[in-house]
Design a protein around this motif. Structure first.
Motif, PDB file in Angstrom:
ATOM      1  N   PHE A   1     -13.780 -35.001  50.322  1.00  0.00           N
ATOM      2  CA  PHE A   1     -14.854 -34.062  48.999  1.00  0.00           C
ATOM      3  C   PHE A   1     -14.383 -35.703  47.497  1.00  0.00           C
ATOM      4  O   PHE A   1     -15.526 -34.826  47.067  1.00  0.00           O
ATOM      5  CB  PHE A   1     -13.199 -33.745  48.739  1.00  0.00           C
ATOM      6  N   ASN A   2     -13.963 -36.556  47.684  1.00  0.00           N
ATOM      7  CA  ASN A   2     -13.443 -37.102  46.377  1.00  0.00           C
ATOM      8  C   ASN A   2     -15.150 -37.824  46.115  1.00  0.00           C
ATOM      9  O   ASN A   2     -15.944 -38.074  45.473  1.00  0.00           O
ATOM     10  CB  ASN A   2     -13.091 -38.168  46.207  1.00  0.00           C
ATOM     11  N   MET A   3     -15.917 -37.943  47.644  1.00  0.00           N
ATOM     12  CA  MET A   3     -17.197 -38.442  47.591  1.00  0.00           C
ATOM     13  C   MET A   3     -17.949 -37.645  46.934  1.00  0.00           C
ATOM     14  O   MET A   3     -18.493 -38.082  46.229  1.00  0.00           O
ATOM     15  CB  MET A   3     -17.558 -38.579  48.815  1.00  0.00           C
ATOM     16  N   ILE A   4     -18.193 -36.542  46.712  1.00  0.00           N
ATOM     17  CA  ILE A   4     -19.215 -34.873  47.112  1.00  0.00           C
ATOM     18  C   ILE A   4     -18.668 -35.169  45.591  1.00  0.00           C
ATOM     19  O   ILE A   4     -19.638 -34.813  44.733  1.00  0.00           O
ATOM     20  CB  ILE A   4     -18.764 -33.567  48.259  1.00  0.00           C
ATOM     21  N   THR A   5     -17.733 -34.740  44.852  1.00  0.00           N
ATOM     22  CA  THR A   5     -16.961 -34.616  43.124  1.00  0.00           C
ATOM     23  C   THR A   5     -17.546 -35.557  42.566  1.00  0.00           C
ATOM     24  O   THR A   5     -17.163 -35.486  41.719  1.00  0.00           O
ATOM     25  CB  THR A   5     -15.889 -34.175  43.536  1.00  0.00           C
ATOM     26  N   GLY A   6     -18.113 -36.907  42.862  1.00  0.00           N
ATOM     27  CA  GLY A   6     -18.636 -38.078  42.563  1.00  0.00           C
ATOM     28  C   GLY A   6     -16.923 -38.520  41.899  1.00  0.00           C
ATOM     29  O   GLY A   6     -17.437 -39.919  41.812  1.00  0.00           O
ATOM     30  N   VAL A   7     -16.207 -39.168  42.987  1.00  0.00           N
ATOM     31  CA  VAL A   7     -15.088 -39.805  42.323  1.00  0.00           C
ATOM     32  C   VAL A   7     -15.317 -40.669  43.140  1.00  0.00           C
ATOM     33  O   VAL A   7     -14.206 -41.802  42.560  1.00  0.00           O
ATOM     34  CB  VAL A   7     -13.543 -38.956  42.509  1.00  0.00           C
ATOM     35  N   TYR A   8     -15.184 -40.683  44.056  1.00  0.00           N
ATOM     36  CA  TYR A   8     -16.163 -41.882  44.358  1.00  0.00           C
ATOM     37  C   TYR A   8     -17.838 -42.102  44.983  1.00  0.00           C
ATOM     38  O   TYR A   8     -18.057 -40.979  45.161  1.00  0.00           O
ATOM     39  CB  TYR A   8     -15.470 -42.482  45.838  1.00  0.00           C
ATOM     40  N   THR A   9     -18.352 -43.434  44.490  1.00  0.00           N
ATOM     41  CA  THR A   9     -19.696 -43.808  44.865  1.00  0.00           C
ATOM     42  C   THR A   9     -19.828 -43.330  46.861  1.00  0.00           C
ATOM     43  O   THR A   9     -18.804 -44.919  46.886  1.00  0.00           O
ATOM     44  CB  THR A   9     -20.305 -44.209  44.299  1.00  0.00           C
ATOM     45  N   PRO A  10     -20.297 -43.622  47.926  1.00  0.00           N
ATOM     46  CA  PRO A  10     -20.556 -43.499  49.094  1.00  0.00           C
ATOM     47  C   PRO A  10     -21.002 -44.918  49.489  1.00  0.00           C
ATOM     48  O   PRO A  10     -21.629 -45.320  48.759  1.00  0.00           O
ATOM     49  CB  PRO A  10     -21.409 -42.288  49.924  1.00  0.00           C
ATOM     50  N   THR A  11     -20.700 -45.320  50.014  1.00  0.00           N
ATOM     51  CA  THR A  11     -21.016 -47.049  50.422  1.00  0.00           C
ATOM     52  C   THR A  11     -22.446 -47.019  50.719  1.00  0.00           C
ATOM     53  O   THR A  11     -22.740 -48.086  50.694  1.00  0.00           O
ATOM     54  CB  THR A  11     -19.868 -48.102  51.933  1.00  0.00           C
ATOM     55  N   GLU A  12     -22.400 -45.709  51.781  1.00  0.00           N
ATOM     56  CA  GLU A  12     -23.800 -45.379  51.966  1.00  0.00           C
ATOM     57  C   GLU A  12     -23.905 -43.735  52.851  1.00  0.00           C
ATOM     58  O   GLU A  12     -22.718 -43.496  52.655  1.00  0.00           O
ATOM     59  CB  GLU A  12     -23.756 -45.955  54.113  1.00  0.00           C
ATOM     60  N   GLY A  13     -25.494 -43.687  52.550  1.00  0.00           N
ATOM     61  CA  GLY A  13     -25.212 -42.262  52.678  1.00  0.00           C
ATOM     62  C   GLY A  13     -25.940 -41.627  51.552  1.00  0.00           C
ATOM     63  O   GLY A  13     -25.337 -42.069  50.413  1.00  0.00           O
ATOM     64  N   ARG A  14     -26.214 -40.663  51.069  1.00  0.00           N
ATOM     65  CA  ARG A  14     -26.806 -39.342  50.421  1.00  0.00           C
ATOM     66  C   ARG A  14     -26.040 -38.103  50.539  1.00  0.00           C
ATOM     67  O   ARG A  14     -25.157 -37.804  51.042  1.00  0.00           O
ATOM     68  CB  ARG A  14     -27.997 -39.274  50.763  1.00  0.00           C
ATOM     69  N   ILE A  15     -26.182 -37.649  49.307  1.00  0.00           N
ATOM     70  CA  ILE A  15     -25.188 -36.372  49.153  1.00  0.00           C
ATOM     71  C   ILE A  15     -26.331 -35.279  47.904  1.00  0.00           C
ATOM     72  O   ILE A  15     -27.021 -35.690  47.384  1.00  0.00           O
ATOM     73  CB  ILE A  15     -24.522 -36.105  48.078  1.00  0.00           C
ATOM     74  N   ILE A  16     -26.715 -34.579  48.870  1.00  0.00           N
ATOM     75  CA  ILE A  16     -28.080 -33.538  48.316  1.00  0.00           C
ATOM     76  C   ILE A  16     -27.046 -32.361  48.430  1.00  0.00           C
ATOM     77  O   ILE A  16     -26.440 -31.187  48.794  1.00  0.00           O
ATOM     78  CB  ILE A  16     -29.598 -33.043  48.976  1.00  0.00           C
ATOM     79  N   TYR A  17     -27.514 -32.340  46.716  1.00  0.00           N
ATOM     80  CA  TYR A  17     -26.917 -30.233  46.847  1.00  0.00           C
ATOM     81  C   TYR A  17     -28.438 -30.029  45.371  1.00  0.00           C
ATOM     82  O   TYR A  17     -29.028 -30.288  44.893  1.00  0.00           O
ATOM     83  CB  TYR A  17     -25.522 -30.835  45.336  1.00  0.00           C
TER      84      TYR A  17
END
Lengths: 354, 260
Positions: B50-66
């Motif tokens: 959740f925190n990656m999706i909401t920008g609290v953490y930036t994922p080490t790898e991978g992309r999030i597409i909204y």
């Protein structure tokens, strides 16, 4: 606002106007000076409360911003023909030696310059939190003071600037204080003020609600610094001289004392407390004089003792009454009416009878 | 098969904290109008996701597409502006502020006036503030918060605080709502009410809901699809039925019998 309250507020403002008018005409210069200092401290404490109390940023750089405002007024309002006398060790830099500004323009310029410096400092510093932010802002405040001390061709260095025309009379000072109070009340009751409070309450939640933390922190910091600069300008013009030693850290501590005493996050608390603390510091001056009963010298009474009173006061507040006088509440007519009816007499007008 | 474009899509997002991989190679698709759940035992990495999706953490790898837009590495406030709102596992209200203020704050992001016109109450700001209050009023009424609106958030009963948090999230006008354990600390009756409530707001506000939850009754009843995480790995995905009968899921939750 209810109609009755509106009328009461108008009566209060009119009453204050009459009070200042009579103070200007009948009070001696000492009392007038204390009153002026009270109003200036109101401006400074209020602007610091915007940063610390409303936005929750523990900043201790206020003396620095104040110094900038004071110096701008000092540099640009001393009449050109007197400058060679003031800058007798090293002449003023030719670029500014012949620029003289009217008091109002210099005052605004001082505020704007303080705001600009706050913007430049804010960019790196406001990424920090809590005590780290406090240390960094404290450091910058000292840096400002040291730059002022060393930029001798502009600021006259440690000699200070004397002969600042005493333009800042009681009308200037109370007028500016009034404008500042109204501005800050309107600001914090606007959507931006709510955003500031959200940051104070919970940064993570505020950010999740779409509030850009950094922009809003910088905004609060800049506005606070602007009014600190304005307050500093009035201070310089009231004293007639500015000197780097006026703007030591101790000064920031004074404002901190005022806002903690009045309530972090309360405008009315800050105003009341600014008057109590500033006037108190004058009234308690007798503690700094040696006192003897008969032939016995009371050893406690010596220069600096009055500050001990305030230190003890601050400790007591932090220990037992952490919200200060008002907490985050505001004094309003309903509250005054309640207090009035509690003492079962007709409530007199006036906001400071607390 | 279906040519629905997912509203949210994560492509192999991984989050490492030092040597620990909290979430590994998580790929999720959430389609518009769906209710999707993310479940897993404690410490499985759900909140990290959740925190990656909401920008609290930036994922080490991978992309999030909204909505077809890459939001990886955006700040939380930008992500909220783009239309993803969230609630928190341990309620995060503005405790000392009133219910009304709490929700008004969530509308600040749509404000166009600058601070000076707001402070000086210029006409444009006054109009915006009026509209803001009208919208908030509607929310307060719909969420049954009107009798609390001038009360301080921390003084509200627990269930009402949860409701307020959802109302506040909806005030940002999201199209995707992330709920982090909305039923935490609720009894079965309250949980059931919450189930209806989530369905109801989903319909009314035209939302897509992505939630983390421990209450299996709620998850199984409400979710169209479920993802199961364990030790950061996706161990299963599918409909409620498929998940309930998946041996890997049973193992993750109950342990393997021979080992006992």
């Amino acid at each position: 606002m209810k109609k009755q309250d509106k009328i009461l507020t108008i009566i209060l403002i009119a009453g204050l106007f009459v009070f200042i008018l009579s103070a200007d005409l009948f009070f001696d210069s000492y009392i007038k000076r204390v009153l002026n200092l009270c109003a200036i401290y109101t401006i400074l404490a209020l602007s610091m409360n915007l940063i610390n109390g409303f936005t929750g940023l523990f900043s201790l750089g206020h003396a620095g911003f104040m110094a900038i405002g004071a110096y701008v007024v000092g540099i640009f309002t001393v009449p050109v023909e007197m400058r060679s006398m003031v800058f007798y060790l090293k002449p003023m830099h030719p670029l500014i030696a012949n620029i003289e500004l009217p008091f109002f323009a210099a005052l605004i310029l001082g505020g704007l310059l303080a705001a600009l410096v706050a913007f430049l400092i804010g960019a790196p510093v406001l990424r920090l939190r809590d005590d780290y932010l406090a240390i960094a802002t404290l450091g910058f405040s000292e840096i400002i003071r040291i730059i002022i001390t060393n930029a001798q061709s502009i600021t006259n260095g440690s000699l200070g600037i004397k002969n600042i025309p005493p333009t800042a009379n009681i009308w200037w000072i109370f007028g500016t204080a009034f404008v500042t109070i109204v501005f800050i009340i309107l600001l914090i009751s606007s959507s931006y003020g709510r955003a500031f409070k959200a940051i104070r309450e919970d940064e993570i939640a505020a950010e999740a609600m779409g509030i850009n933390l950094f922009n809003h922190k910088v905004l609060s910091f800049i506005i606070g610094a602007f009014f600190a600069g304005i307050g500093g300008g009035l201070y310089g013009a009231l004293l007639g001289t500015v000197d780097p030693k006026n703007f030591l850290f101790v000064l920031t501590y004074n404002f901190l004392l005022i806002i903690v005493l009045g309530g972090m996050g309360s405008v009315s608390g800050t105003i009341i407390s600014a008057f109590i603390v500033t006037a108190g510091q004058e009234w308690l001056r007798f503690l700094d004089e040696p006192l003897s009963i008969g032939s016995f010298d009371i050893p406690l009474f010596r220069p600096g003792f009055r500050m001990v009173v305030f230190s003890i006061l601050l400790m007591l507040i932090v220990l037992f009454y952490r919200n200060g006088l008002m907490g985050t509440k505001e004094l309003n007519w309903d509250m005054l009416k309640r207090i009035g009816s509690k003492f079962s007499f007709k409530r007199p007008k006036g906001g400071e009878a607390k | 098969m279906s040519n629905v474009v997912p509203i949210l899509k994560t492509q192999g997002i991984t989050m490492r904290f030092g040597g620990i991989t909290a979430v590994n190679n998580l790929s999720i698709e959430v389609n518009p109008g769906e209710i999707v759940a993310l479940i897993g035992p404690n410490g499985a990495g759900k909140t990290t996701a959740f925190n990656m999706i909401t920008g609290v953490y930036t994922p080490t790898e991978g992309r999030i597409i909204y909505c077809g837009k890459d939001i990886t590495g955006m700040k939380p406030d930008q992500i909220t502006k783009n239309g993803i709102a969230r609630t928190f596992q341990n309620i995060r209200l503005f405790k000392k502020l009133s219910v009304l203020e709490n929700i008004l704050i969530a509308r600040h992001l749509r404000l166009k006036s600058d601070f000076l016109s707001a402070t000086l109450r210029l006409p444009q700001y006054r109009m915006e503030e009026k509209q803001m209050r009208e919208k908030v009023d509607v929310l307060i009424n719909e969420f049954g918060l009107s009798k609390y609106q001038h009360e301080v958030a921390s003084s509200l009963p627990y269930g009402v605080q949860r409701r307020l948090e959802i109302a506040r999230a909806l005030a940002t006008e999201p199209s995707l709502l992330l709920l982090d354990e909305p039923a935490a600390g609720m009894n079965p009756k309250e949980t059931e009410e919450l189930t209806h409530f989530i369905r109801d707001i989903k319909e009314r506000y035209n939302l897509t809901v992505f939630l983390i939850e421990h209450h299996m009754e709620l998850v199984m009843e409400i979710s169209e699809r479920i993802y199961v995480l364990d030790f950061g790995e996706t161990i299963a995905k599918g409909t409620a039925n498929e998940i309930q009968n998946n041996p890997k899921v049973i193992e993750a939750y109950l342990g393997v019998e021979e080992d006992a």
